[in-house]
Write a protein that holds these residues in place. Structure first.
Motif, mmCIF file in Angstrom:
data_model
loop_
_atom_site.group_PDB
_atom_site.id
_atom_site.type_symbol
_atom_site.label_atom_id
_atom_site.label_comp_id
_atom_site.label_asym_id
_atom_site.label_seq_id
_atom_site.Cartn_x
_atom_site.Cartn_y
_atom_site.Cartn_z
ATOM 1 N N VAL A 50 0.823 -1.210 0.000
ATOM 2 C CA VAL A 50 0.000 0.000 0.000
ATOM 3 C C VAL A 50 0.862 1.268 0.000
ATOM 4 O O VAL A 50 0.415 2.343 -0.388
ATOM 5 C CB VAL A 50 -0.956 0.003 1.220
ATOM 6 N N LEU A 51 2.130 1.142 0.399
ATOM 7 C CA LEU A 51 3.006 2.307 0.462
ATOM 8 C C LEU A 51 3.481 2.769 -0.908
ATOM 9 O O LEU A 51 3.950 3.907 -1.049
ATOM 10 C CB LEU A 51 4.234 1.986 1.325
ATOM 11 N N GLU A 52 3.371 1.909 -1.911
ATOM 12 C CA GLU A 52 3.950 2.188 -3.225
ATOM 13 C C GLU A 52 3.514 3.542 -3.780
ATOM 14 O O GLU A 52 4.314 4.261 -4.386
ATOM 15 C CB GLU A 52 3.556 1.082 -4.205
ATOM 16 N N ARG A 53 2.252 3.898 -3.564
ATOM 17 C CA ARG A 53 1.712 5.134 -4.147
ATOM 18 C C ARG A 53 1.891 6.346 -3.255
ATOM 19 O O ARG A 53 1.361 7.413 -3.541
ATOM 20 C CB ARG A 53 0.216 4.935 -4.454
ATOM 21 N N HIS A 54 2.654 6.189 -2.162
ATOM 22 C CA HIS A 54 2.720 7.271 -1.177
ATOM 23 C C HIS A 54 4.141 7.703 -0.838
ATOM 24 O O HIS A 54 4.385 8.256 0.242
ATOM 25 C CB HIS A 54 1.977 6.847 0.091
ATOM 26 N N ILE A 55 5.090 7.450 -1.749
ATOM 27 C CA ILE A 55 6.450 7.934 -1.546
ATOM 28 C C ILE A 55 6.425 9.461 -1.433
ATOM 29 O O ILE A 55 5.771 10.147 -2.215
ATOM 30 C CB ILE A 55 7.352 7.520 -2.730
ATOM 31 N N GLY A 56 7.136 9.995 -0.453
ATOM 32 C CA GLY A 56 7.208 11.444 -0.270
ATOM 33 C C GLY A 56 6.161 12.002 0.678
ATOM 34 O O GLY A 56 6.198 13.189 0.993
ATOM 35 N N LYS A 57 5.241 11.149 1.147
ATOM 36 C CA LYS A 57 4.184 11.628 2.046
ATOM 37 C C LYS A 57 4.542 11.334 3.507
ATOM 38 O O LYS A 57 5.395 10.514 3.814
ATOM 39 C CB LYS A 57 2.858 10.958 1.695
ATOM 40 N N THR A 101 -0.618 4.868 8.776
ATOM 41 C CA THR A 101 -1.508 5.968 8.435
ATOM 42 C C THR A 101 -0.729 6.862 7.477
ATOM 43 O O THR A 101 0.400 7.248 7.779
ATOM 44 C CB THR A 101 -1.928 6.774 9.675
ATOM 45 N N ILE A 102 -1.329 7.165 6.332
ATOM 46 C CA ILE A 102 -0.642 7.918 5.288
ATOM 47 C C ILE A 102 -1.369 9.238 5.073
ATOM 48 O O ILE A 102 -2.545 9.255 4.709
ATOM 49 C CB ILE A 102 -0.587 7.119 3.976
ATOM 50 N N GLU A 103 -0.668 10.332 5.290
ATOM 51 C CA GLU A 103 -1.271 11.656 5.169
ATOM 52 C C GLU A 103 -1.327 12.097 3.709
ATOM 53 O O GLU A 103 -0.325 12.056 3.001
ATOM 54 C CB GLU A 103 -0.466 12.684 5.963
ATOM 55 N N ARG A 104 -2.516 12.514 3.256
ATOM 56 C CA ARG A 104 -2.616 13.125 1.933
ATOM 57 C C ARG A 104 -2.027 14.545 1.987
ATOM 58 O O ARG A 104 -1.351 14.994 1.076
ATOM 59 C CB ARG A 104 -4.077 13.188 1.475
ATOM 60 N N GLN A 105 -2.306 15.254 3.057
ATOM 61 C CA GLN A 105 -1.713 16.553 3.352
ATOM 62 C C GLN A 105 -1.535 16.569 4.858
ATOM 63 O O GLN A 105 -2.147 15.775 5.573
ATOM 64 C CB GLN A 105 -2.633 17.713 2.929
ATOM 65 N N ARG A 106 -0.744 17.498 5.347
ATOM 66 C CA ARG A 106 -0.522 17.502 6.790
ATOM 67 C C ARG A 106 -1.816 17.710 7.565
ATOM 68 O O ARG A 106 -2.002 17.202 8.644
ATOM 69 C CB ARG A 106 0.485 18.601 7.168
ATOM 70 N N SER A 107 -2.740 18.486 6.997
ATOM 71 C CA SER A 107 -3.978 18.757 7.719
ATOM 72 C C SER A 107 -5.181 18.084 7.036
ATOM 73 O O SER A 107 -6.305 18.340 7.383
ATOM 74 C CB SER A 107 -4.230 20.271 7.778
ATOM 75 N N GLY A 108 -4.917 17.225 6.040
ATOM 76 C CA GLY A 108 -5.984 16.622 5.272
ATOM 77 C C GLY A 108 -6.336 15.235 5.751
ATOM 78 O O GLY A 108 -5.838 14.771 6.763
ATOM 79 N N PRO A 109 -7.178 14.533 5.005
ATOM 80 C CA PRO A 109 -7.595 13.181 5.386
ATOM 81 C C PRO A 109 -6.474 12.192 5.208
ATOM 82 O O PRO A 109 -5.452 12.469 4.584
ATOM 83 C CB PRO A 109 -8.737 12.897 4.398
ATOM 84 N N SER A 110 -6.642 11.036 5.770
ATOM 85 C CA SER A 110 -5.623 9.994 5.677
ATOM 86 C C SER A 110 -6.283 8.660 5.435
ATOM 87 O O SER A 110 -7.469 8.501 5.606
ATOM 88 C CB SER A 110 -4.784 9.948 6.975
ATOM 89 N N VAL A 111 -5.439 7.705 4.994
ATOM 90 C CA VAL A 111 -5.912 6.338 4.826
ATOM 91 C C VAL A 111 -4.945 5.441 5.557
ATOM 92 O O VAL A 111 -3.785 5.778 5.753
ATOM 93 C CB VAL A 111 -5.999 5.941 3.330
ATOM 94 N N SER A 112 -5.409 4.275 5.971
ATOM 95 C CA SER A 112 -4.526 3.350 6.677
ATOM 96 C C SER A 112 -4.497 2.032 5.974
ATOM 97 O O SER A 112 -5.277 1.781 5.079
ATOM 98 C CB SER A 112 -4.993 3.152 8.120
#
Length: 263
Positions: free
Chosen positions: A231-238, A252-263
């Protein structure tokens, strides 16, 4: 490489996925798998995810949600059978990549190798006494000598006894060595992740070790290495965060620092 006629029956991994999904309203994920079977490891569960991803790409017969959960519809095993028959028509034999490391390099490699996993397997693969099979047997014999010289095994009544934690010790050796190299490259201090630790930072990249794939998570002055998940493949740099546990990490992967996240 291992070459064999392609089996068109659903595999044990497929049956496990179907069984776990049936007990969880048609849903499957690594976290669900680990809760369903506490004896399973995260690395083992990841093989199930890779199987689902291969089926999804080829047939679209399974659905993956953004949070990494898979929707497994009734009749999954029948669809898998169709997928395997389709593959068998196009590719009558199956070629499995056993290791990315050449056999000769594994003999004296200071880390956990495919040879080691075969040596301690409950049901090791059978190799012919000719060609590549003979090369494997010779490499195994030389690896046994290396392991004994390292104090990781000993001979007892004409049998080789391997230390119970041999594979984990070899994995840790390689991990420590790579961590030192990365520390010099990044100019950061390496912090080992232990069970119960909270892992927070930026997901920089992945690295492939003989023992598996790891994620490089960076903070301002330090970094750590933790088991990779697809699941981490699409979230490099986040920004990512999670709790380290024996089986791995629930991220837990942040879309933005103050935005929604997915786990």
């Amino acid at each position: 490489m291992r070459v064999a006629p392609r089996n068109t029956e659903p595999r044990q991994v497929d049956r496990a996925i179907a069984g776990i999904a049936a007990a969880h309203d048609g849903r499957y994920s690594i976290d669900i798998h680990l809760k369903y079977d506490p004896s399973a490891t995260e690395r083992f569960a990841e093989t199930h995810v890779r199987r689902l991803e291969a089926i999804r790409r080829a047939t679209g017969g399974v659905e993956r949600k953004p949070n990494g959960t898979w929707i497994i519809a009734p009749g999954h095993l029948e669809r898998v059978g169709g997928y395997e028959r389709q593959r068998a028509r196009a590719e009558p034999v199956a070629v499995d990549k056993l290791s990315s490391m050449p056999l000769e390099q594994q003999v004296r490699f200071d880390g956990a190798t495919w040879i080691d996993r075969e040596l301690v397997a409950e049901r090791p693969a059978a190799f012919r006494d000719s060609g590549f099979g003979r090369e494997v047997q010779e490499a195994q014999a030389r690896r046994r000598q290396w392991l004994m010289a390292q104090g990781l095994s000993h001979e007892e009544q004409d049998r080789i006894i391997y230390r119970a934690n041999m594979l984990s010790m070899l994995r840790q050796r390689e991990l420590n060595r790579v961590a030192r190299q990365l520390s010099d490259e990044l100019g950061l201090t390496y912090t080992e992740a232990r069970s119960g630790d909270r892992i927070e930072g930026t997901l920089r990249r992945s690295i492939e070790l003989a023992s598996g794939k790891y994620a490089v998570v960076k903070k301002s002055r330090e970094f750590t290495l933790v088991p990779w998940r697809p699941v981490l493949e699409r979230h490099i740099g986040k920004e990512v965060s999670g709790i380290m546990r024996r089986e791995g990490i629930s991220w837990t992967i942040e879309r933005q620092r103050s935005g929604p996240s997915v786990s």
